[in-house]
Enzyme design. Structure first.
Site, PDB file in Angstrom:
ATOM      1  N   ASP A 200       0.842  -1.195   0.000  1.00  0.00           N
ATOM      2  CA  ASP A 200       0.000   0.000   0.000  1.00  0.00           C
ATOM      3  C   ASP A 200       0.881   1.249   0.000  1.00  0.00           C
ATOM      4  OD1 ASP A 200      -1.921   1.939   0.324  1.00  0.00           O
ATOM      5  OD2 ASP A 200      -2.674   1.202   2.241  1.00  0.00           O
ATOM      6  N   GLU A 226      -1.576  -1.144  -3.965  1.00  0.00           N
ATOM      7  CA  GLU A 226      -2.689  -0.289  -3.561  1.00  0.00           C
ATOM      8  C   GLU A 226      -2.338   1.193  -3.627  1.00  0.00           C
ATOM      9  OE1 GLU A 226      -5.462   0.247   0.470  1.00  0.00           O
ATOM     10  OE2 GLU A 226      -4.578  -1.704  -0.037  1.00  0.00           O
ATOM     11  N   GLU A 252     -10.326   4.105  -2.060  1.00  0.00           N
ATOM     12  CA  GLU A 252     -10.753   4.491  -0.716  1.00  0.00           C
ATOM     13  C   GLU A 252     -10.975   5.990  -0.591  1.00  0.00           C
ATOM     14  OE1 GLU A 252      -7.137   4.961   2.266  1.00  0.00           O
ATOM     15  OE2 GLU A 252      -6.827   3.200   1.006  1.00  0.00           O
ATOM     16  N   HIS A 302     -12.334  -1.300   1.718  1.00  0.00           N
ATOM     17  CA  HIS A 302     -11.358  -0.655   2.591  1.00  0.00           C
ATOM     18  C   HIS A 302     -11.983  -0.560   3.983  1.00  0.00           C
ATOM     19  CE1 HIS A 302      -9.349   2.870   4.486  1.00  0.00           C
ATOM     20  NE2 HIS A 302      -8.295   2.322   3.941  1.00  0.00           N
TER      21      HIS A 302
END
Length: 388
Positions: A200, A226, A252, A302
């Site tokens: 991420d 991500e 998200e 998320h």
């Protein structure tokens, strides 16, 4: 039934240690719980995405902007309320904090509806496609330490998360492209060749730097990459998806069906990650989910925040149809933050105890079967950690 009062409970506490991701370090944990009261004594609970001062700003929007719009309304009319609030706020914010504030209220209205019906939310949506969901554990946060110390810690922490029973793990990136590749190699070394890991970036890269890291993730057989670039950079997402083998995930930081329509039509995501506590609540999440599936884009929600957010997502994951379906369909995962979080672990009168469930079941978490979101916060706990 009428809405009589809406209360924002903003909670805060010091964390045992400072943690960070690609955008900042933080030393306090926070949560924003929304309570909707009615004249028949039925209370609903929801949660707004957003930490720290963002939560304080959202508290003002919840209590002083949205509450006056809907006092006296029937809480069962949640879709009517959603569109009433959105239309009145459209000129002042179609994304961001107004949608985060509306999300917490909308989730609480669904909780009320479930309690009135005596059914969990997944039943209101249409039923459970699964009674449990597999969970992945994320950790490996950034700290103010050397690259070598990060590498050693990430390797050990990745192995520890695997040994907790989670079916996959997710690391943070953000030291810079070359050092981030070293961190990803450490995670792969820690979990071994066959265990899923994800990375991420929290949108910290340019497209060219994201390609550099992404190619390394390809070689390491990472499952997804991500938020590699800024959420506004739709072209960058599309280029990365076309040029890399690793799954590109994100979303998200997107809000409502109109924002999600643009992302999906752009074809820049392999995996969509909507945040129900931000994008507009359960009402809007279901519309976004339908859009994602209409574009044949699988969804892994998320999840960030307190036990209210976790329980809400468990309800949604239960009700998510398999995509595309079959004897062994692609299945969603529950995101779980393995770092210390008392607002998740100690908030509820009857805790979910996710880590214990994962360890005992080999990686799965049961869907709460109580009415509404299926959990109730401890009011004494809310008072003890309230920001006044």
């Amino acid at each position: 039934m009428k809405i009589t009062r809406i209360i924002s409970h903003v909670l805060s506490c010091d964390m045992p240690e400072e943690l960070g991701y690609s955008q900042q370090y933080y030393s306090k944990r926070s949560a924003h719980i929304v309570e909707v009261q009615t004249d028949e004594g039925v209370t609903g609970w929801g949660e707004c995405f957003g930490p720290g001062n963002v939560a304080l700003a959202n508290k003002v929007i919840v209590e002083r902007v949205i509450q006056p719009m809907i006092l006296g309304d029937d809480p069962i009319d949640r879709d009517v309320i959603w569109h009433k609030v959105y239309n009145l706020l459209r000129d002042h914010g179609q994304k961001g904090m107004p949608l985060q504030a509306l999300s917490g209220i909308d989730i609480a209205l669904w909780d009320i509806a479930g309690k009135v019906a005596g059914l969990p939310i997944h039943k209101l949506i249409g039923g459970a496609h699964r009674t449990q969901v597999q969970a992945y554990g994320y950790g490996m946060m950034l700290k103010r330490q050397s690259v070598d110390d990060h590498i050693a810690r990430f390797k050990d922490e990745a192995a520890a998360i695997r040994d907790m029973g989670f079916v996959a793990t997710k690391m943070k990136l953000g030291l810079g492209p070359k050092d981030d590749v070293k961190l990803a190699q450490a995670v792969r070394d820690g979990v071994g060749p066959d265990f899923k890991f994800m990375a991420d970036a929290n949108h910290c890269y340019t497209t060219s730097d994201a390609f550099y890291v992404g190619r390394a993730l390809d070689e390491l057989d990472a499952y997804w990459f991500e938020e590699p670039v800024a959420p506004e950079d739709h072209d960058g997402y599309r280029e990365l998806r076309a040029g890399l083998k690793v799954n590109i995930s994100g979303g998200e930081a997107e809000f409502n069906r109109w924002g999600w329509r643009a992302i999906l039509e752009n074809r820049g995501l392999d995996i969509a990650q909507p945040e129900v506590c931000a994008l507009g609540g359960i009402s809007e999440y279901l519309r976004v989910l339908a859009l994602c599936h209409a574009h044949f884009t699988p969804v892994i929600n998320h999840v960030w925040g307190s036990a209210i957010a976790v329980a809400t997502n468990l309800q949604l994951l239960a009700a998510m149809p398999p995509l595309p379906g079959g004897l062994n369909p692609w299945e969603p995962l529950l995101e779980f933050d393995t770092t210390e979080n008392i607002f998740r672990d100690d908030l509820l009168a009857d805790p979910l105890d996710i880590k214990k469930q994962v360890k005992a079941s080999g990686g799965s978490v049961a869907i709460p079967q109580g009415p509404g979101i299926g959990v109730e916060p401890d009011r004494d706990f809310l008072k003890a950690y309230a920001v006044t």
